[in-house]
Structures are given as C-alpha cells and as structure tokens.
Design a protein around this motif. Structure first.
Motif: not given
Ligand SMILES: C[S@@+](CC[C@H](N)C(=O)[O-])C[C@H]1O[C@@H](n2cnc3c(N)ncnc32)[C@H](O)[C@@H]1O
Length: 204
Positions: A7-17, A49-58, A190-198
């Motif tokens: 999962i590219p690390s840049e996804i954390d730049q995605r805008l969360v509405p 879980a880090d729901f913002r990061h999960l939104y960005q990943a999904l 899988l969310f395996c911890g902060p900054n650990d999405l697999r």
C-alpha cells in the motif's frame, strides 16, 4: 496461496472529507466511553483502529485494484465504523460480530452514518476454520454463536474484500482462513496497528 500487496505510503495524503472526519471523531469518543466500562480481558490492550487511514486505504483500493465484485465484509465489526466507511465508498457492506453489546453499538454507528450496512450477530469463522489455528487459545476461537454465513446465505468466497483488525497474535490465523476459504482474486485488508495496514490477494 496469498500474495502481499504494497500500500503506497502516500495514501495518507488523501483528503478525508470534513463530514467523515467529524463522524470518525464522534465514533472514537463513543468507543472510548464504551471501553471505560467494558470488562473483557482483550480490551485492556485495545487501541481503536486508525479509521482515517482505513478510509484512505479503502478509497485507494476501490480506485486502483481489480475487485471481484462489490461485497465487503468486516470480520468482528465491533462498532462497525469500517463497514460504514466501506458503505459510504459504495461497497455493499456486511459486518459480523459475536458480542451482542458491541453489535448494538455497531447498529448505532450505522444509524448515525445513515449507511445501509447489514450487521449480523454470529461467528465470522467459516465451518472448519478453527482447525487452521496452531494456538487453541486465540480469542477469535471457541465462539458459540451461530455461523454468520448460514444466516446470510453467503459464503466467504462470495466477498470481494474482507477487512479485519485481528487481536494481537491472530494475524497469521486470519491470513490462513482467508487463504483457505476466500475466492481466488479476493482481497484481505488487515489493520495490525498504527501505520501497519496489510493487504493481501488470494492468487487465482
Ligand atoms: C480488535 S476488535 C476489531 C473491531 C473492529 N473491526 C475495528 O476495526 O474497529 C475484534 C473484534 O472481533 C470480534 N470477534 C472476535 N472473534 C470473533 C468471531 N469468531 N466471530 C465474530 N466476531 C469475533 C470481537 O468481539 C471484536 O469486536
């Protein structure tokens, strides 16, 4: 056989509405208040879980990955925040949860988000999955609840994307269950911890 996908690390730049940020903040407040009075042993180690990061990943998965279909499943949905996010992104989302008290909170989340998420009280492990565990004390084993799949008339291989936040030490088991029972081409997040999405894909 399953293959890991980066999962590219840049996804954390995605805008969360903005509205989603507010919903997530409110849900985190509810989860914190709930944890203060819930007395199960696992909860002591529980970090939401880090729901913002999960939104960005999904949202990244939805835009960039080939998916077998539109069905999304949250294993052990708890407050069903991730299933609600998936539904907001356009997936047909189902959440399975063994604990009734948590499922009630999940139903509240779904109401607040106004998303058509189907919540099922039951066991997310398909029949026969427990034998894949090499440790009989894993918390997701031994649930007496009925199989959720029997109730909804679907099997694990009917889902395109499965999400789980395994309790510590359960990630290998979740991957093994996905490998054995998911459809070829399906994905597991899988969310395996902060900054650990697999992210995994079952090989066709
Ligand atoms: C670590 S929590 C994750 C909650 C939520 N998915 C999230 O990401 O915020 C794991 C959840 O799985 C549920 N669970 C564990 N084993 C289960 C099983 N075999 N069937 C259904 N739910 C299960 C637990 O009750 C708990 O709510």
């Amino acid at each position: 056989m399953i293959r890991s996908l980066a999962i590219p690390s840049e996804i954390d730049q995605r805008l969360v509405p903005n509205q989603l940020e507010k919903r997530i903040a409110a849900d985190l407040g509810r989860i914190e208040a709930f944890q203060d009075h819930w007395d199960r042993p696992q909860i002591e180690q529980f970090v939401a879980a880090d729901f913002r990061h999960l939104y960005q990943a999904l949202s990244w998965i939805r835009e960039t990955q080939m998916l077998l279909g539109n069905r999304f499943l949250e294993w052990g949905c708890g407050f069903a925040v991730v299933a609600s996010i998936a539904s907001q992104l356009g997936f047909d989302a189902i959440g399975i949860e063994a604990e009734r008290e948590l499922l009630r909170e999940g139903a509240r989340t779904v109401d607040l988000w106004r998303q058509p998420v189907e919540l099922v009280h039951g066991n997310f492990l398909p029949h026969g999955a427990e034998s894949l565990a090499d440790d009989s004390t894993l918390p997701s084993l031994g649930h007496d609840e009925r199989s959720a799949y029997d109730q909804i008339g679907l099997e694990l291989d009917d889902f395109a994307l499965i999400y789980a936040y395994p309790w510590p030490g359960e990630d290998d088991f979740h991957e093994a269950v996905f490998d054995r029972f998911a459809a070829p081409g399906a994905m597991l997040l899988l969310f395996c911890g902060p900054n650990d999405l697999r992210l995994w894909r079952k090989q066709p």
